[in-house]
Design a protein around this motif. Structure first.
Motif, PDB file in Angstrom:
ATOM      1  N   UNK A 293      -1.328  -4.050  16.474  1.00  0.00           N
ATOM      2  CA  UNK A 293      -1.017  -2.497  16.070  1.00  0.00           C
ATOM      3  C   UNK A 293      -1.083  -2.401  14.697  1.00  0.00           C
ATOM      4  N   UNK A 294      -2.500  -2.091  14.201  1.00  0.00           N
ATOM      5  CA  UNK A 294      -2.891  -1.996  12.772  1.00  0.00           C
ATOM      6  C   UNK A 294      -1.938  -0.710  12.017  1.00  0.00           C
ATOM      7  N   UNK A 295      -1.560   0.119  12.785  1.00  0.00           N
ATOM      8  CA  UNK A 295      -1.135   1.492  12.210  1.00  0.00           C
ATOM      9  C   UNK A 295       0.365   1.337  12.034  1.00  0.00           C
ATOM     10  N   UNK A 296       0.951   0.169  12.551  1.00  0.00           N
ATOM     11  CA  UNK A 296       2.521  -0.031  12.640  1.00  0.00           C
ATOM     12  C   UNK A 296       2.931  -0.353  11.163  1.00  0.00           C
ATOM     13  N   UNK A 297       3.232   0.653  10.302  1.00  0.00           N
ATOM     14  CA  UNK A 297       3.707   0.282   8.826  1.00  0.00           C
ATOM     15  C   UNK A 297       4.803  -0.674   8.805  1.00  0.00           C
ATOM     16  N   UNK A 298       5.828  -0.250   9.846  1.00  0.00           N
ATOM     17  CA  UNK A 298       7.075  -0.988   9.671  1.00  0.00           C
ATOM     18  C   UNK A 298       7.063  -2.657   9.825  1.00  0.00           C
ATOM     19  N   UNK A 299       5.912  -2.879  10.832  1.00  0.00           N
ATOM     20  CA  UNK A 299       5.795  -4.336  10.865  1.00  0.00           C
ATOM     21  C   UNK A 299       5.083  -4.901   9.561  1.00  0.00           C
ATOM     22  N   UNK A 300       4.091  -3.945   9.171  1.00  0.00           N
ATOM     23  CA  UNK A 300       3.416  -4.374   7.973  1.00  0.00           C
ATOM     24  C   UNK A 300       4.293  -4.872   6.849  1.00  0.00           C
ATOM     25  N   UNK A 301       5.231  -4.010   6.719  1.00  0.00           N
ATOM     26  CA  UNK A 301       6.441  -3.957   5.684  1.00  0.00           C
ATOM     27  C   UNK A 301       7.222  -5.254   5.870  1.00  0.00           C
ATOM     28  N   UNK A 326      -2.237   4.269   3.457  1.00  0.00           N
ATOM     29  CA  UNK A 326      -2.036   5.352   4.658  1.00  0.00           C
ATOM     30  C   UNK A 326      -0.777   6.086   4.219  1.00  0.00           C
ATOM     31  N   UNK A 327       0.158   5.624   3.512  1.00  0.00           N
ATOM     32  CA  UNK A 327       1.332   6.579   3.237  1.00  0.00           C
ATOM     33  C   UNK A 327       1.666   6.282   1.661  1.00  0.00           C
ATOM     34  N   UNK A 328       0.990   7.095   0.906  1.00  0.00           N
ATOM     35  CA  UNK A 328       1.369   6.777  -0.464  1.00  0.00           C
ATOM     36  C   UNK A 328       2.597   6.957  -0.825  1.00  0.00           C
ATOM     37  N   UNK A 329       3.394   7.831  -0.355  1.00  0.00           N
ATOM     38  CA  UNK A 329       4.861   8.113  -0.733  1.00  0.00           C
ATOM     39  C   UNK A 329       5.906   7.194  -0.205  1.00  0.00           C
ATOM     40  N   UNK A 330       5.418   6.244   0.469  1.00  0.00           N
ATOM     41  CA  UNK A 330       6.481   5.285   1.109  1.00  0.00           C
ATOM     42  C   UNK A 330       7.236   4.510   0.153  1.00  0.00           C
TER      43      UNK A 330
END
Length: 413
Positions: A293-301, A326-330
């Motif tokens: 799941x390369x687009x799952x930013x929560x897991x990557x975080x 992918x999400x500059x304002x994260x």
């Protein structure tokens, strides 16, 4: 006659009718009993995988030559290394595996497939033979490791998988001790009231002991998950009640085993990996999930935060940068990447990320605190005081560092 196989170094490959006669006296009457059993005569090194328990014949814990080599040469090469408080059996297994690895004992494939029913022409090397040529297939190396461990009192066996065998080593631990040692019980195989450590012998000479352990447990789980079959675990101490160890042995050329420093280096790495075994497993799970799941930013975080907690700053930085691409304002990624930069003393990069995080308008107290610490560490006390003045809960700095707190409350630079 308790066994139906007899090993000879000469003529073999035939069956005999063996007659056993017992004469005894009972109630004053003399009696006798005769029984004829079919006896298979096998060559010294032959095994028929139709009866896998015969493998126990090749594992002799009482082999004097092997025991002398293990106790007098192998184990002393690790003298002086501080050992962790964990299972003695586990330490022995790692030391023996790493010593053989360092001294160039390697796996080679066997053209006559191992552990397949009906294969009557498979041949097993005795430990001294494997130590002489430094090569063996999976069952040869299994026998060598099992006999070596048996010589120092460690019980072993094997997992019976069609076409393959996996060594298992009695950990000597119960479930409570496993958890107290920081291990995951899922790294062990619980059978016959013991927790066993599986070892993939085909990796000997290529991978370290912990890699072999992880590979073996994953292979075992995969077989069970895919086939819904629980493979047999055969303990050598049990199989040898039917097929006693053969006493065939030979001298071992100790001079060919002198790579002590290489063995110590491998063992030191394995000790670190053993102590971090849970971390290795967790990281593999993170890698698998992020690939799936390369687009799952929560897991990557979560993976990035885990990396920070375990001192893997470069890896954390890379993951956080991927999130921000992918999400500059994260907000979480900005703050945590700033934290990474502070730890690396890259203060200008940290300032940029914290300043961007302030634009979100959330948890500003925490961001000001981070900016304050950044300026303080960078040596700009007046700038640090400016951020300090904006923080509502200033007493938190006392917990961070009393000296910093005192400096921020003081006058001027």
């Amino acid at each position: 006659i308790n066994q139906n196989i007899y090993r000879v170094s000469g003529e073999a490959g035939r069956d005999l009718n063996a007659e056993a006669r017992v004469e005894y006296q009972y109630d004053g009457e003399r009696k006798s009993h005769k029984e004829v059993r079919r006896l298979q005569v096998a060559s010294l090194q032959a095994i028929d995988w139709g009866n896998r328990k015969q493998l126990g014949c090749f594992v002799n814990p009482a082999d004097v030559n092997l025991r002398t080599f293990i106790v007098g040469v192998l184990l002393p090469s690790f003298d002086g290394i501080e050992l962790p408080k964990t299972s003695r059996n586990l330490i022995y297994a790692a030391q023996i595996y790493d010593f053989y690895h360092a001294n160039d004992i390697k796996y080679v494939s066997d053209p006559s497939s191992s552990n397949i029913s009906g294969v009557s022409n498979d041949y097993i090397q005795f430990p001294f033979q494997t130590l002489d040529i430094k090569r063996g297939d999976c069952d040869d190396l299994l026998v060598l490791l099992a006999a070596s461990l048996g010589s120092v009192g460690v019980e072993t066996g094997f997992i019976d998988i069609p076409g393959h065998v996996i060594l298992v080593v009695d950990s000597g631990l119960n479930s409570a001790q496993i958890m107290q040692s920081g291990f995951d019980v899922n790294h062990f195989i619980y059978r016959n009231d013991k927790y066993w450590i599986p070892v993939e012998t085909t990796l000997l000479g290529k991978n370290n002991f912990v890699d072999s352990w992880i590979n073996a447990i994953e292979r075992y789980r995969d077989l069970y998950t895919r086939e819904q079959v629980l493979p047999d675990l055969i303990e050598f101490s049990q199989s040898q009640k039917i097929y006693p160890p053969a006493t065939h042995t030979g001298l071992i050329a100790s001079a060919n085993y002198n790579r002590n420093q290489q063995a110590r280096d491998l063992f030191s790495k394995d000790i670190n990996d053993i102590m971090l075994l849970n971390q290795i497993t967790v990281e593999k799970e993170f890698i698998q999930i992020t690939k799936a799941f390369p687009d799952n930013l929560d897991v990557k975080l979560q993976y990035a935060l885990w990396s920070v907690d375990h001192g893997k700053m470069q890896q954390a930085e890379k993951l956080l940068e991927q999130i921000l691409a992918k999400a500059p304002a994260n907000f979480a990624a900005l703050v945590n990447l700033g934290n990474v930069y502070v730890e690396k003393a890259e203060y200008e990069k940290a300032r940029i990320k914290y300043t961007e995080a302030l634009k979100a308008g959330i948890e500003t107290d925490m961001v000001y605190l981070n900016l304050c610490v950044t300026e303080y560490r960078a040596g700009y006390l007046n700038k640090a005081k400016e951020y300090f003045a904006k923080i509502k809960d200033q007493d938190i700095f006392y917990k961070i560092g009393p000296k910093m707190y005192a400096d921020l409350l003081g006058k001027g630079d």
